[in-house]
Write a protein that holds these residues in place. Structure first.
Motif, PDB file in Angstrom:
ATOM      1  N   TRP A 186       0.924  -1.035  -0.082  1.00 21.34           N
ATOM      2  CA  TRP A 186      -0.063  -0.045  -0.121  1.00 21.34           C
ATOM      3  C   TRP A 186       0.882   1.208   0.001  1.00 21.34           C
ATOM      4  CZ3 TRP A 186      -2.907  -2.652   4.313  1.00 21.34           C
ATOM      5  CH2 TRP A 186      -3.982  -3.579   3.827  1.00 21.34           C
ATOM      6  N   VAL A 187       0.372   2.306  -0.557  1.00 20.19           N
ATOM      7  CA  VAL A 187       1.014   3.516  -0.622  1.00 20.19           C
ATOM      8  C   VAL A 187       0.339   4.814  -0.204  1.00 20.19           C
ATOM      9  CG1 VAL A 187       2.592   2.805  -2.921  1.00 20.19           C
ATOM     10  CG2 VAL A 187       0.319   4.083  -2.908  1.00 20.19           C
ATOM     11  N   GLN A 188       0.944   5.756   0.175  1.00 22.00           N
ATOM     12  CA  GLN A 188       0.377   6.972   0.413  1.00 22.00           C
ATOM     13  C   GLN A 188       1.160   8.186  -0.221  1.00 22.00           C
ATOM     14  OE1 GLN A 188      -2.113   7.917   2.805  1.00 22.00           O
ATOM     15  NE2 GLN A 188      -1.812   9.936   1.593  1.00 22.00           N
ATOM     16  N   ARG A 189       0.350   8.609  -1.260  1.00 22.40           N
ATOM     17  CA  ARG A 189       0.917   9.745  -2.060  1.00 22.40           C
ATOM     18  C   ARG A 189       1.534  10.994  -1.257  1.00 22.40           C
ATOM     19  NH1 ARG A 189       0.894  10.703  -7.536  1.00 22.40           N
ATOM     20  NH2 ARG A 189      -0.584   9.183  -7.793  1.00 22.40           N
ATOM     21  N   GLY A 190       2.682  11.189  -1.680  1.00 22.70           N
ATOM     22  CA  GLY A 190       3.258  12.625  -0.734  1.00 22.70           C
ATOM     23  C   GLY A 190       3.881  12.088   0.412  1.00 22.70           C
ATOM     24  N   SER A 191       4.189  10.891   0.758  1.00 22.91           N
ATOM     25  CA  SER A 191       4.730  10.551   2.183  1.00 22.91           C
ATOM     26  C   SER A 191       6.054   9.893   1.952  1.00 22.91           C
ATOM     27  CB  SER A 191       3.645   9.440   3.229  1.00 22.91           C
ATOM     28  OG  SER A 191       4.501   9.075   4.335  1.00 22.91           O
ATOM     29  N   PRO A 192       7.083  10.493   2.512  1.00 22.05           N
ATOM     30  CA  PRO A 192       8.305   9.848   2.515  1.00 22.05           C
ATOM     31  C   PRO A 192       8.444   8.300   3.292  1.00 22.05           C
ATOM     32  CG  PRO A 192       8.507  11.428   4.118  1.00 22.05           C
ATOM     33  CD  PRO A 192       6.943  11.411   3.586  1.00 22.05           C
ATOM     34  N   GLU A 193       7.163   7.906   3.798  1.00 22.70           N
ATOM     35  CA  GLU A 193       7.341   6.710   4.589  1.00 22.70           C
ATOM     36  C   GLU A 193       6.787   5.837   3.531  1.00 22.70           C
ATOM     37  OE1 GLU A 193       8.413   6.292   7.614  1.00 22.70           O
ATOM     38  OE2 GLU A 193       8.909   8.247   7.570  1.00 22.70           O
ATOM     39  N   SER A 194       6.345   5.888   2.241  1.00 22.61           N
ATOM     40  CA  SER A 194       5.788   5.149   1.444  1.00 22.61           C
ATOM     41  C   SER A 194       6.530   5.123  -0.070  1.00 22.61           C
ATOM     42  CB  SER A 194       4.380   5.891   0.999  1.00 22.61           C
ATOM     43  OG  SER A 194       3.678   5.055  -0.256  1.00 22.61           O
ATOM     44  N   LYS A 195       6.420   4.046  -0.609  1.00 22.50           N
ATOM     45  CA  LYS A 195       6.759   3.757  -2.045  1.00 22.50           C
ATOM     46  C   LYS A 195       6.014   4.801  -2.921  1.00 22.50           C
ATOM     47  CE  LYS A 195       6.549  -0.902  -2.258  1.00 22.50           C
ATOM     48  NZ  LYS A 195       6.942  -2.095  -2.607  1.00 22.50           N
ATOM     49  N   LYS A 196       6.440   4.924  -4.252  1.00 23.26           N
ATOM     50  CA  LYS A 196       5.817   5.622  -5.095  1.00 23.26           C
ATOM     51  C   LYS A 196       4.693   4.952  -5.526  1.00 23.26           C
ATOM     52  CE  LYS A 196       9.784   8.136  -6.686  1.00 23.26           C
ATOM     53  NZ  LYS A 196      10.622   8.656  -7.819  1.00 23.26           N
ATOM     54  N   PRO A 197       3.576   5.598  -5.897  1.00 16.24           N
ATOM     55  CA  PRO A 197       2.259   4.861  -6.624  1.00 16.24           C
ATOM     56  C   PRO A 197       2.728   4.249  -7.825  1.00 16.24           C
ATOM     57  CG  PRO A 197       1.529   7.052  -5.719  1.00 16.24           C
ATOM     58  CD  PRO A 197       3.257   6.995  -5.659  1.00 16.24           C
ATOM     59  N   GLY A 198       2.397   2.842  -7.877  1.00 15.89           N
ATOM     60  CA  GLY A 198       2.702   2.018  -9.072  1.00 15.89           C
ATOM     61  C   GLY A 198       3.798   1.293  -8.640  1.00 15.89           C
ATOM     62  N   ASP A 199       4.439   1.357  -7.568  1.00 20.86           N
ATOM     63  CA  ASP A 199       5.843   0.461  -7.146  1.00 20.86           C
ATOM     64  C   ASP A 199       5.123  -0.497  -6.043  1.00 20.86           C
ATOM     65  OD1 ASP A 199       7.366   1.908  -8.678  1.00 20.86           O
ATOM     66  OD2 ASP A 199       8.439   2.931  -7.230  1.00 20.86           O
ATOM     67  N   GLU A 200       3.848  -0.694  -6.032  1.00 18.88           N
ATOM     68  CA  GLU A 200       3.483  -1.662  -4.907  1.00 18.88           C
ATOM     69  C   GLU A 200       3.960  -3.099  -5.379  1.00 18.88           C
ATOM     70  OE1 GLU A 200      -0.042   1.437  -5.458  1.00 18.88           O
ATOM     71  OE2 GLU A 200       1.739   0.326  -6.714  1.00 18.88           O
ATOM     72  N   GLY A 201       4.203  -3.825  -4.194  1.00  9.04           N
ATOM     73  CA  GLY A 201       4.529  -5.508  -4.375  1.00  9.04           C
ATOM     74  C   GLY A 201       6.025  -5.349  -4.072  1.00  9.04           C
ATOM     75  N   PRO A 202       6.405  -6.665  -3.834  1.00  6.65           N
ATOM     76  CA  PRO A 202       7.927  -7.124  -3.747  1.00  6.65           C
ATOM     77  C   PRO A 202       9.094  -6.652  -4.661  1.00  6.65           C
ATOM     78  CG  PRO A 202       6.920  -8.915  -4.483  1.00  6.65           C
ATOM     79  CD  PRO A 202       5.853  -7.949  -4.587  1.00  6.65           C
ATOM     80  N   GLU A 203       8.654  -5.883  -5.679  1.00 11.63           N
ATOM     81  CA  GLU A 203       9.643  -5.572  -6.592  1.00 11.63           C
ATOM     82  C   GLU A 203      10.575  -6.436  -7.350  1.00 11.63           C
ATOM     83  OE1 GLU A 203      11.753  -2.641  -4.274  1.00 11.63           O
ATOM     84  OE2 GLU A 203      10.198  -1.201  -4.446  1.00 11.63           O
ATOM     85  N   SER A 204      11.098  -6.025  -8.451  1.00 10.82           N
ATOM     86  CA  SER A 204      11.871  -6.951  -9.282  1.00 10.82           C
ATOM     87  C   SER A 204      13.099  -7.210  -8.699  1.00 10.82           C
ATOM     88  CB  SER A 204      12.091  -6.481 -10.525  1.00 10.82           C
ATOM     89  OG  SER A 204      12.994  -5.210 -10.452  1.00 10.82           O
ATOM     90  N   ASP A 205      13.900  -8.383  -9.024  1.00 11.41           N
ATOM     91  CA  ASP A 205      15.150  -8.897  -8.324  1.00 11.41           C
ATOM     92  C   ASP A 205      16.237  -7.737  -8.702  1.00 11.41           C
ATOM     93  OD1 ASP A 205      13.934 -11.301  -7.645  1.00 11.41           O
ATOM     94  OD2 ASP A 205      14.953 -12.516  -9.048  1.00 11.41           O
ATOM     95  N   GLU A 206      15.856  -7.134  -9.998  1.00 10.91           N
ATOM     96  CA  GLU A 206      16.994  -6.195 -10.216  1.00 10.91           C
ATOM     97  C   GLU A 206      16.852  -4.725  -9.202  1.00 10.91           C
ATOM     98  OE1 GLU A 206      18.248  -3.430 -14.159  1.00 10.91           O
ATOM     99  OE2 GLU A 206      16.581  -4.469 -14.347  1.00 10.91           O
ATOM    100  N   LYS A 207      15.743  -4.549  -9.079  1.00 10.99           N
ATOM    101  CA  LYS A 207      15.540  -3.423  -7.944  1.00 10.99           C
ATOM    102  C   LYS A 207      16.056  -3.566  -6.691  1.00 10.99           C
ATOM    103  CE  LYS A 207      12.450   0.244  -7.102  1.00 10.99           C
ATOM    104  NZ  LYS A 207      11.225   1.070  -7.440  1.00 10.99           N
ATOM    105  N   GLN A 208      15.741  -5.063  -6.396  1.00 10.34           N
ATOM    106  CA  GLN A 208      16.135  -5.505  -4.892  1.00 10.34           C
ATOM    107  C   GLN A 208      17.640  -5.626  -4.658  1.00 10.34           C
ATOM    108  OE1 GLN A 208      14.198  -5.682  -1.699  1.00 10.34           O
ATOM    109  NE2 GLN A 208      13.048  -4.287  -2.840  1.00 10.34           N
ATOM    110  N   GLN A 209      18.429  -5.807  -6.056  1.00 10.89           N
ATOM    111  CA  GLN A 209      19.738  -6.351  -5.976  1.00 10.89           C
ATOM    112  C   GLN A 209      19.990  -7.513  -5.692  1.00 10.89           C
ATOM    113  OE1 GLN A 209      22.297  -2.979  -4.578  1.00 10.89           O
ATOM    114  NE2 GLN A 209      20.380  -1.403  -4.762  1.00 10.89           N
ATOM    115  N   VAL A 210      19.081  -8.498  -6.014  1.00  7.07           N
ATOM    116  CA  VAL A 210      19.347  -9.952  -5.548  1.00  7.07           C
ATOM    117  C   VAL A 210      19.740 -11.000  -6.610  1.00  7.07           C
ATOM    118  CG1 VAL A 210      17.993  -9.720  -3.535  1.00  7.07           C
ATOM    119  CG2 VAL A 210      16.881 -10.523  -5.583  1.00  7.07           C
TER     120      VAL A 210
END
Length: 224
Positions: free
Chosen positions: A81-105
């Motif tokens: 879940w995201v909260q637009r405008g909050s530094p405690e949140s990911k950007k809208p559209g980035d929801e989920g566990p993210e790709s291996d490339e972004k997670q550097q694994v």
């Protein structure tokens, strides 16, 4: 030593505050407990007796479990879940566990990445969820400690009133247990809500928990 203190100043600062607050709680709690004992015709107890009692244990455990529940839920909720405008949140559209490339694994890991991040399969999965798992484990252990210590403290009061003691199962569905539990949960949830929402519009210069002072209110996942 100076380098160690500088590199670990934040954790050492909060460790010191924790020790001071816990010590203060034990002293104040011992005094308050003895006041109740005397008012009810009982005997006062020493500080070592108090800090090893169920009365002290339940007060500590009920706060610990609520704190770790707060962090567990915040860690897991911000994955999806995201909260637009909050530094405690990911950007809208980035929801989920993210790709291996972004997670550097896996094949995207660097030479200085943790060893288990460079592997594949179960070890990578375990390491990739280790923070939430440990927070959840500490929460469950604290909750269990609260229920055991709370039952002992509650039953001491029951016996003093010549009432029947409760079994563990009876205590964890009792009003006393859930009153202790929910009064901490609601405050933790309110604190997280306040941080998420207020950080959209308010700033603290120099803090990584805040956006840069001049960042637009709608900027998300931006830290100062």
């Amino acid at each position: 030593m100076r380098r160690f203190l500088k590199d670990n100043a934040l954790s050492l600062f909060f460790l010191l505050l924790f020790v001071l607050a816990l010590t203060g709680q034990s002293v104040a709690g011992n005094s308050a407990y003895n006041d109740r004992q005397r008012a009810e015709g009982g005997a006062a107890v020493s500080w070592p007796e108090y800090v090893t009692s169920s009365e002290f244990a339940v007060d500590v455990a009920e706060n610990w479990q609520s704190e770790y529940l707060q962090f567990l839920l915040f860690i897991m909720a911000t994955v999806w879940w995201v909260q637009r405008g909050s530094p405690e949140s990911k950007k809208p559209g980035d929801e989920g566990p993210e790709s291996d490339e972004k997670q550097q694994v896996g094949r995207y890991a660097g030479p200085d990445s943790p060893a288990w991040a460079r592997t594949a399969g179960l070890r990578q999965k375990l390491y990739g969820n280790s923070l939430g798992a440990v927070m959840g484990l500490v929460f469950l252990l604290s909750w269990l400690a609260q229920s055991v210590a709370g039952r002992a403290a509650h039953n001491s009061q029951q016996l003093a009133r010549l009432q029947d003691p409760l079994g563990w199962g009876e205590y964890v569905v009792s009003a006393d247990f859930w009153n202790r539990t929910l009064q901490n949960w609601q405050s933790e949830f309110l604190a997280v809500l306040s941080m998420v929402v207020l950080s959209v519009y308010l700033r603290q210069r120099g803090s990584p928990e805040s956006k840069p002072v001049g960042a637009p209110h709608g900027a998300t996942d931006v830290e100062g």
